[in-house]
Each structure stands twice: as structure tokens, then as C-alpha cells.
Design an enzyme around this catalytic site. Structure first.
Site, PDB file in Angstrom:
ATOM      1  N   CYS A 189      17.711  11.020 -39.996  1.00 10.85           N
ATOM      2  CA  CYS A 189      18.118  12.421 -40.278  1.00 10.85           C
ATOM      3  C   CYS A 189      18.448  13.004 -38.960  1.00 10.85           C
ATOM      4  CB  CYS A 189      17.213  13.147 -41.177  1.00 10.85           C
ATOM      5  SG  CYS A 189      17.952  14.764 -41.560  1.00 10.85           S
ATOM      6  N   HIS A 226      19.625  12.335 -50.282  1.00  9.61           N
ATOM      7  CA  HIS A 226      18.924  12.897 -49.018  1.00  9.61           C
ATOM      8  C   HIS A 226      19.509  14.258 -48.725  1.00  9.61           C
ATOM      9  CE1 HIS A 226      17.804  12.050 -44.686  1.00  9.61           C
ATOM     10  NE2 HIS A 226      18.816  13.003 -44.497  1.00  9.61           N
ATOM     11  N   GLU A 227      20.885  14.241 -48.859  1.00 10.34           N
ATOM     12  CA  GLU A 227      21.474  15.722 -48.480  1.00 10.34           C
ATOM     13  C   GLU A 227      21.045  16.647 -49.506  1.00 10.34           C
ATOM     14  OE1 GLU A 227      22.873  15.925 -45.537  1.00 10.34           O
ATOM     15  OE2 GLU A 227      22.704  13.835 -45.457  1.00 10.34           O
ATOM     16  N   HIS A 261      17.845  18.752 -48.681  1.00 13.49           N
ATOM     17  CA  HIS A 261      17.860  19.768 -47.519  1.00 13.49           C
ATOM     18  C   HIS A 261      18.342  20.709 -48.444  1.00 13.49           C
ATOM     19  CE1 HIS A 261      17.870  17.489 -43.863  1.00 13.49           C
ATOM     20  NE2 HIS A 261      18.592  16.744 -44.199  1.00 13.49           N
TER      21      HIS A 261
END
Length: 189
Positions: A98, A140-141, A144
Site C-alpha cells: 500500500c 483493499h481500497e 481505506h
């Protein structure tokens, strides 16, 4: 515009991002800045909290990996106000990294199939199913936007071994090729 990247330790990375209204006048410019920043950092995805903007949007361009993962061919998309639903009990281990936790790569186990409802750049609603690597990148995004980082999935011992490196990242003592914002909210090169 290329924006500085918030790195591990910055408080924005631990906040749940806010929903974007359909009449938000800044969203198109933010998306352009996300694309520019993502390409500058050699990333394949970037969420708004990573550039210190706590709103629910991320961009992905993973076409570069289409030969290895056919589901990524032409996969270039902005996702606004996404909501994720896991569709698979099957979980797969893969290495992740990341740009907000630079120089750290670790194996993470994630579901292999998801459903995502989201709005596109014109604020049109969509519901799609994603599998394999596309599902992983989205998760993953999406994390966030929920105030999570991939390192949160590591077991306590693995996390313990990262403490020194994470402290260095948090204080801006990391050698990378893009501007960052550390936990003191100071831009560094």
C-alpha cells in the site's frame, strides 16, 4: 494535481469516510487528482483518505496486470459511495502492499468473490460482482473508506515485527519517490 499521500500514523487513515452527495461540486476534480496521484506513485488503486480527504471514493486501474489476471483487462474505474457485500466463504492468501504503508508487503487473506454497489462519476448507480484479483483490489481500497489498512489483517506476532518500520513510516523516515503527509500532518518528500 498530484497530491501528497497520507502514510501510516496519519489520523485520516483511521476514520470512516463520509458519503458524497450527488451535487458535490468538488468530486470530479478530486477524482482527477486521485488518478494523477495514483499514477505518480505507481499504484493500481487509490482511495480519497490516502490523500487526506475523508470521503467515500476510490479509483482503480489494474489493466497493467491483465496478462497475469485476465479479469483485470480494461479494469479502470472510479467508485463513489461504494457498499461491499461478501459473496464467498472461500478466502485466498496473496501478497499486498500500500502506498500509505510504503515498503511493507505482507500476505493477507481475503474473500474471493464480492458484490459492490456504487455510483460512477456521473452518479449513476451500479451493482456488480467481482472475483479474484479484482475483488481483492476493491476490498483493499474499500478498507481505506472504513478506516482500515491491510496490516490490520496480520496476526499480532507479524504486526509486532513491523513496529519499528511502522514507527519510521509514521514519523516520515521513509525513502520513497512521492510526497507524503506523516502523522504530524507535515508534507515530506
Amino acid at each position: 494535481m498530484i497530491l501528497p499521500v497520507a502514510v501510516y500514523g496519519h489520523p485520516v487513515l483511521r476514520k470512516v469516510a463520509k458519503v458524497i452527495s450527488k451535487d458535490d461540486p468538488d468530486i470530479k476534480n478530486l477524482i482527477k487528482d486521485l488518478w494523477s496521484t495514483m499514477y505518480r506513485t505507481d499504484g493500481i488503486g487509490l482511495a480519497a483518505p490516502q490523500v487526506a480527504k475523508s470521503v467515500r471514493v476510490f479509483v482503480i486501474d489494474a489493466d497493467v496486470y491483465k496478462d497475469e489476471f485476465p479479469e483485470l483487462k480494461g479494469f479502470r474505474q472510479a467508485f463513489i459511495n461504494p457498499q461491499l457485500k461478501v459473496l464467498s466463504d472461500k478466502k485466498v492468501w496473496m501478497n499486498e502492499g500500500c502506498i500509505s504503508v510504503p515498503t511493507v508487503n505482507k500476505q493477507v487473506k481475503r474473500p474471493d468473490r464480492i458484490e459492490l454497489s456504487y455510483q460512477d462519476e456521473e452518479m449513476n448507480c451500479h451493482i456488480e460482482v467481482f472475483e479474484g484479483m479484482a475483488a481483492r483490489i476493491i476490498q483493499h481500497e474499500y478498507d481505506h473508506l472504513e478506516g482500515k489498512l491491510f496490516i490490520d489483517y496480520l496476526n499480532p506476532l507479524s504486526r509486532l515485527f513491523l513496529n519499528k518500520k511502522l514507527k519510521s513510516i509514521s514519523s516520515g523516515k521513509v525513502n520513497i519517490g512521492y510526497k507524503i503527509i506523516d502523522n504530524k500532518s507535515v508534507e515530506r518528500v
